[in-house]
Motif scaffolding. Structure first.
Motif, PDB file in Angstrom:
ATOM      1  N   MET A 101     -12.205   7.952   5.043  1.00 17.73           N
ATOM      2  CA  MET A 101     -11.800   6.671   5.628  1.00 17.73           C
ATOM      3  C   MET A 101     -12.099   5.536   4.651  1.00 17.73           C
ATOM      4  O   MET A 101     -11.262   4.661   4.398  1.00 17.73           O
ATOM      5  CB  MET A 101     -12.555   6.396   6.939  1.00 17.73           C
ATOM      6  CG  MET A 101     -12.214   7.309   8.091  1.00 17.73           C
ATOM      7  SD  MET A 101     -13.016   6.709   9.632  1.00 17.73           S
ATOM      8  CE  MET A 101     -12.057   5.212   9.933  1.00 17.73           C
ATOM      9  N   PHE A 102     -13.329   5.539   4.140  1.00 19.47           N
ATOM     10  CA  PHE A 102     -13.703   4.488   3.193  1.00 19.47           C
ATOM     11  C   PHE A 102     -12.897   4.595   1.904  1.00 19.47           C
ATOM     12  O   PHE A 102     -12.501   3.589   1.318  1.00 19.47           O
ATOM     13  CB  PHE A 102     -15.206   4.544   2.893  1.00 19.47           C
ATOM     14  CG  PHE A 102     -16.064   3.900   3.943  1.00 19.47           C
ATOM     15  CD1 PHE A 102     -16.257   2.527   3.955  1.00 19.47           C
ATOM     16  CD2 PHE A 102     -16.684   4.650   4.931  1.00 19.47           C
ATOM     17  CE1 PHE A 102     -17.047   1.924   4.922  1.00 19.47           C
ATOM     18  CE2 PHE A 102     -17.480   4.060   5.903  1.00 19.47           C
ATOM     19  CZ  PHE A 102     -17.663   2.689   5.908  1.00 19.47           C
ATOM     20  N   ALA A 103     -12.654   5.826   1.441  1.00 22.40           N
ATOM     21  CA  ALA A 103     -11.886   5.996   0.197  1.00 22.40           C
ATOM     22  C   ALA A 103     -10.481   5.431   0.363  1.00 22.40           C
ATOM     23  O   ALA A 103      -9.931   4.801  -0.545  1.00 22.40           O
ATOM     24  CB  ALA A 103     -11.832   7.475  -0.192  1.00 22.40           C
ATOM     25  N   ALA A 104      -9.881   5.653   1.529  1.00 24.76           N
ATOM     26  CA  ALA A 104      -8.534   5.130   1.777  1.00 24.76           C
ATOM     27  C   ALA A 104      -8.530   3.613   1.655  1.00 24.76           C
ATOM     28  O   ALA A 104      -7.690   3.032   0.957  1.00 24.76           O
ATOM     29  CB  ALA A 104      -8.052   5.561   3.164  1.00 24.76           C
ATOM     30  N   LEU A 105      -9.487   2.965   2.312  1.00 24.27           N
ATOM     31  CA  LEU A 105      -9.470   1.504   2.395  1.00 24.27           C
ATOM     32  C   LEU A 105     -10.070   0.827   1.175  1.00 24.27           C
ATOM     33  O   LEU A 105      -9.658  -0.280   0.808  1.00 24.27           O
ATOM     34  CB  LEU A 105     -10.219   1.056   3.658  1.00 24.27           C
ATOM     35  CG  LEU A 105      -9.537   1.472   4.971  1.00 24.27           C
ATOM     36  CD1 LEU A 105     -10.484   1.294   6.156  1.00 24.27           C
ATOM     37  CD2 LEU A 105      -8.253   0.669   5.179  1.00 24.27           C
ATOM     38  N   SER A 106     -11.023   1.469   0.542  1.00 22.33           N
ATOM     39  CA  SER A 106     -11.794   0.794  -0.496  1.00 22.33           C
ATOM     40  C   SER A 106     -11.368   1.212  -1.905  1.00 22.33           C
ATOM     41  O   SER A 106     -11.521   0.439  -2.851  1.00 22.33           O
ATOM     42  CB  SER A 106     -13.280   1.085  -0.267  1.00 22.33           C
ATOM     43  OG  SER A 106     -14.102   0.368  -1.125  1.00 22.33           O
ATOM     44  N   THR A 107     -10.814   2.405  -2.061  1.00 21.88           N
ATOM     45  CA  THR A 107     -10.410   2.867  -3.397  1.00 21.88           C
ATOM     46  C   THR A 107      -8.890   2.958  -3.537  1.00 21.88           C
ATOM     47  O   THR A 107      -8.325   2.500  -4.523  1.00 21.88           O
ATOM     48  CB  THR A 107     -11.053   4.238  -3.713  1.00 21.88           C
ATOM     49  OG1 THR A 107     -12.461   4.067  -3.841  1.00 21.88           O
ATOM     50  CG2 THR A 107     -10.507   4.837  -5.005  1.00 21.88           C
ATOM     51  N   VAL A 108      -8.218   3.546  -2.565  1.00 24.70           N
ATOM     52  CA  VAL A 108      -6.772   3.770  -2.714  1.00 24.70           C
ATOM     53  C   VAL A 108      -5.972   2.515  -2.358  1.00 24.70           C
ATOM     54  O   VAL A 108      -4.983   2.197  -3.014  1.00 24.70           O
ATOM     55  CB  VAL A 108      -6.320   4.984  -1.857  1.00 24.70           C
ATOM     56  CG1 VAL A 108      -4.815   5.185  -1.942  1.00 24.70           C
ATOM     57  CG2 VAL A 108      -7.047   6.241  -2.315  1.00 24.70           C
ATOM     58  N   GLU A 109      -6.400   1.800  -1.329  1.00 26.18           N
ATOM     59  CA  GLU A 109      -5.585   0.678  -0.874  1.00 26.18           C
ATOM     60  C   GLU A 109      -5.593  -0.560  -1.777  1.00 26.18           C
ATOM     61  O   GLU A 109      -4.539  -1.203  -1.916  1.00 26.18           O
ATOM     62  CB  GLU A 109      -5.965   0.257   0.553  1.00 26.18           C
ATOM     63  CG  GLU A 109      -4.989  -0.757   1.115  1.00 26.18           C
ATOM     64  CD  GLU A 109      -5.161  -1.022   2.599  1.00 26.18           C
ATOM     65  OE1 GLU A 109      -6.287  -1.331   3.003  1.00 26.18           O
ATOM     66  OE2 GLU A 109      -4.168  -0.897   3.343  1.00 26.18           O
ATOM     67  N   PRO A 110      -6.714  -0.953  -2.400  1.00 32.51           N
ATOM     68  CA  PRO A 110      -6.689  -2.216  -3.153  1.00 32.51           C
ATOM     69  C   PRO A 110      -5.540  -2.339  -4.160  1.00 32.51           C
ATOM     70  O   PRO A 110      -4.844  -3.355  -4.148  1.00 32.51           O
ATOM     71  CB  PRO A 110      -8.078  -2.266  -3.801  1.00 32.51           C
ATOM     72  CG  PRO A 110      -8.956  -1.580  -2.794  1.00 32.51           C
ATOM     73  CD  PRO A 110      -8.099  -0.427  -2.288  1.00 32.51           C
ATOM     74  N   PRO A 111      -5.275  -1.340  -5.019  1.00 30.50           N
ATOM     75  CA  PRO A 111      -4.117  -1.524  -5.917  1.00 30.50           C
ATOM     76  C   PRO A 111      -2.779  -1.541  -5.175  1.00 30.50           C
ATOM     77  O   PRO A 111      -1.833  -2.187  -5.648  1.00 30.50           O
ATOM     78  CB  PRO A 111      -4.208  -0.337  -6.890  1.00 30.50           C
ATOM     79  CG  PRO A 111      -5.125   0.637  -6.264  1.00 30.50           C
ATOM     80  CD  PRO A 111      -6.044  -0.126  -5.372  1.00 30.50           C
ATOM     81  N   ILE A 112      -2.710  -0.892  -4.025  1.00 26.83           N
ATOM     82  CA  ILE A 112      -1.468  -0.917  -3.231  1.00 26.83           C
ATOM     83  C   ILE A 112      -1.264  -2.315  -2.643  1.00 26.83           C
ATOM     84  O   ILE A 112      -0.144  -2.837  -2.614  1.00 26.83           O
ATOM     85  CB  ILE A 112      -1.509   0.173  -2.136  1.00 26.83           C
ATOM     86  CG1 ILE A 112      -1.509   1.560  -2.795  1.00 26.83           C
ATOM     87  CG2 ILE A 112      -0.345   0.023  -1.155  1.00 26.83           C
ATOM     88  CD1 ILE A 112      -1.660   2.727  -1.835  1.00 26.83           C
ATOM     89  N   LEU A 113      -2.353  -2.925  -2.206  1.00 29.75           N
ATOM     90  CA  LEU A 113      -2.263  -4.311  -1.728  1.00 29.75           C
ATOM     91  C   LEU A 113      -1.873  -5.244  -2.865  1.00 29.75           C
ATOM     92  O   LEU A 113      -1.090  -6.182  -2.680  1.00 29.75           O
ATOM     93  CB  LEU A 113      -3.607  -4.772  -1.155  1.00 29.75           C
ATOM     94  CG  LEU A 113      -4.070  -4.151   0.157  1.00 29.75           C
ATOM     95  CD1 LEU A 113      -5.445  -4.693   0.534  1.00 29.75           C
ATOM     96  CD2 LEU A 113      -3.065  -4.434   1.271  1.00 29.75           C
ATOM     97  N   GLU A 114      -2.418  -4.967  -4.054  1.00 26.67           N
ATOM     98  CA  GLU A 114      -2.098  -5.812  -5.203  1.00 26.67           C
ATOM     99  C   GLU A 114      -0.609  -5.707  -5.535  1.00 26.67           C
ATOM    100  O   GLU A 114       0.030  -6.706  -5.892  1.00 26.67           O
ATOM    101  CB  GLU A 114      -2.953  -5.398  -6.407  1.00 26.67           C
ATOM    102  CG  GLU A 114      -2.964  -6.470  -7.476  1.00 26.67           C
ATOM    103  CD  GLU A 114      -3.874  -6.167  -8.660  1.00 26.67           C
ATOM    104  OE1 GLU A 114      -4.680  -5.229  -8.607  1.00 26.67           O
ATOM    105  OE2 GLU A 114      -3.746  -6.892  -9.657  1.00 26.67           O
ATOM    106  N   LEU A 115      -0.063  -4.514  -5.386  1.00 27.82           N
ATOM    107  CA  LEU A 115       1.368  -4.327  -5.634  1.00 27.82           C
ATOM    108  C   LEU A 115       2.192  -5.109  -4.608  1.00 27.82           C
ATOM    109  O   LEU A 115       3.187  -5.764  -4.955  1.00 27.82           O
ATOM    110  CB  LEU A 115       1.707  -2.830  -5.587  1.00 27.82           C
ATOM    111  CG  LEU A 115       3.158  -2.442  -5.844  1.00 27.82           C
ATOM    112  CD1 LEU A 115       3.612  -2.893  -7.231  1.00 27.82           C
ATOM    113  CD2 LEU A 115       3.345  -0.925  -5.693  1.00 27.82           C
ATOM    114  N   ALA A 116       1.768  -5.055  -3.354  1.00 28.91           N
ATOM    115  CA  ALA A 116       2.473  -5.814  -2.319  1.00 28.91           C
ATOM    116  C   ALA A 116       2.406  -7.311  -2.610  1.00 28.91           C
ATOM    117  O   ALA A 116       3.404  -8.031  -2.480  1.00 28.91           O
ATOM    118  CB  ALA A 116       1.853  -5.510  -0.948  1.00 28.91           C
ATOM    119  N   THR A 117       1.234  -7.776  -3.028  1.00 27.16           N
ATOM    120  CA  THR A 117       1.074  -9.190  -3.368  1.00 27.16           C
ATOM    121  C   THR A 117       1.968  -9.565  -4.551  1.00 27.16           C
ATOM    122  O   THR A 117       2.616 -10.621  -4.544  1.00 27.16           O
ATOM    123  CB  THR A 117      -0.401  -9.474  -3.729  1.00 27.16           C
ATOM    124  OG1 THR A 117      -1.208  -9.149  -2.595  1.00 27.16           O
ATOM    125  CG2 THR A 117      -0.608 -10.933  -4.083  1.00 27.16           C
TER     126      THR A 117
END
Lengths: 216, 216
Positions: A101-117
Motif C-alpha cells: 500500500m505504501f509502495a503504491a502511494l509513496s514510491t510508484v505514484e509520485p512520478p505518475i502524479l508528476e507526469l499528470a502535472t
C-alpha cells in the motif's frame, strides 16, 4: 453503521474512475460494506465545513459515527483492518500487504502524479515537449522494477490484498499514456484488478454519478 | 529479536538525515527498540540480493526473523503497531494518526519530491529558472493548508504520533529551501520534532555513518 464517503459532484475525469473515491468504493465493495455518498462541488470542497473533514480540501472523506478520516490510503487501510478480505491473517503477510500500500502511494505514484502535472498544468509551457520524455522515463524506472518483481504472478504477494487494490488504482492513471503497454505483465495485472466484480460495482457507481450530473 | 535495517554506506545528503532510514531510526528510538544497521553501497543496492528485500533497489529495508519489509512508511507503521508510544490507544485517534502518516507521504510529499527533482535532475535544463517558481507554488499550496490545520497546536492530532514523525520527516526536506520559513508554525513544528531526544539519537547515529565513511 453505514459509513458516508464524499466524492466529486462532477468528476473531472468524466467518470473514468481516477478520482480518489474510487479505491475507497472498491475497498468497500470488496468487503461487502454498504456506504452512502455525499457529493461535493469544487467550491464546497474549499469551504470550512469540508475542510474540517479534509484539511487539504479534497475528496474522499470517510465518516462513520464520530470517526472522520481523509486520505484514500488511510481510508482503505481502515476498511481493510476492520473487515475480512483485504489483508491476510498471517502477521508477516499482513505487514507485507501494508508495505505494498505504501509502495503504491509513496514510491510508484509520485512520478505518475508528476507526469499528470506535466500534462495538465504545464502542457502549454514552452518546455513541455522537451521535458515530457524525461518525466516519462522516471515513470518507466518504477514500472520496470515493479514489472520485474511481479513477474508471472497474479498479485504482488500471494492473494489479492489492499496492496494490490492501491497499486492497481495508482497504475490505472497511466491507462491512456501508453506507458503501461510497455510492460505487458503490468497491463495484465491492472486488467485483472479491473475484472474483479467489486471493482466493477465501484466503477459503475462512480460512473453513475457522472452520468447523472451530465444529463441532469 | 533485534531487527536489522539498511542504510546508505555513503549518505548522498552528507549526513543531514534526509535519507529514508532516518524516520525508521527515529521510530525505533521513540519506542526504545535496539536495532542493527547494515550499510549498502549504491551498486549493491541494485544487485539481486538487495532487490529481493527491496524491489525498487532502495534503502531502508527492515528484517526481523523471517519478516522482510521495505518502504519507510510501512516500516514505521510496523514499529508503531508493535510497540507503545507512536499510536494512540483510542481506536478513532489511532485511525487519525495513521491518516496523517498517509497524508505526509501521499499528499504533502509528492510536490516536495518534485521540487527536489526539479533542482537535482533538471537544474541544468533551460527551463529550470522559469519552472522552479511554479513547482515551489505547488509546495506552498500544501504547506498553507497544513499550516492552517496545525494552527497553534504542538502536533497534528493530540499527542505526538507516527503521523507527526512522518510529517516532520517529509517537511525536513524543505529545511534549506526557505519555503518552510514562510509558515512559522510549520517551522516550529519541525523544530519541535527535531528537539525530541529520540530524533537526536537517530540523527546522531546516521551522521556517525557519514562521518566514519568520510574519514575512514
Amino acid at each position: 453503521m453505514t459509513p458516508t464517503i464524499t466524492a466529486f459532484q462532477r468528476s473531472p475525469d468524466r467518470g473514468r474512475g481516477l478520482a480518489r473515491d474510487m479505491p475507497v468504493r472498491w475497498a468497500l465493495e470488496e468487503v461487502g460494506q454498504a456506504y452512502d455518498v455525499r457529493l461535493v462541488s469544487f467550491s464546497a470542497m474549499k469551504e470550512p465545513a469540508h475542510r474540517a473533514l479534509h484539511p487539504f480540501g479534497q475528496i474522499p472523506t470517510y465518516e462513520e459515527g464520530d470517526l472522520a478520516l481523509f486520505e484514500s490510503g488511510a481510508i482503505v487501510f481502515h476498511i481493510a483492518e476492520r473487515h475480512a478480505g483485504l489483508l491476510p491473517d498471517d502477521a508477516n503477510a499482513r505487514a507485507r500487504a501494508i508495505t505494498w500500500m505504501f509502495a503504491a502511494l509513496s514510491t510508484v505514484e509520485p512520478p505518475i502524479l508528476e507526469l499528470a502535472t506535466a500534462r495538465l498544468l504545464e502542457g502549454d509551457k514552452p518546455w513541455s515537449k522537451e521535458r515530457l520524455p524525461l518525466v516519462e522515463d522516471r515513470v518507466r524506472d518504477q514500472l520496470k522494477q515493479l514489472s520485474v518483481r511481479l513477474g508471472d504472478d497474479d498479485w504482488l504477494d500471494g492473494g489479492f490484498s489492499a496492496g494490490d487494490l492501491m497499486m492497481v488504482s495508482v497504475l490505472r492513471r497511466l491507462n491512456r499514456s501508453g506507458l503501461l503497454d510497455e510492460y505487458p505483465n503490468l497491463s495484465a495485472y491492472v486488467a485483472r484488478g479491473e475484472a474483479r466484480p467489486a471493482f466493477k460495482r465501484a466503477f459503475d457507481a462512480q460512473l453513475a454519478v457522472f452520468t447523472a450530473a451530465s444529463t441532469g
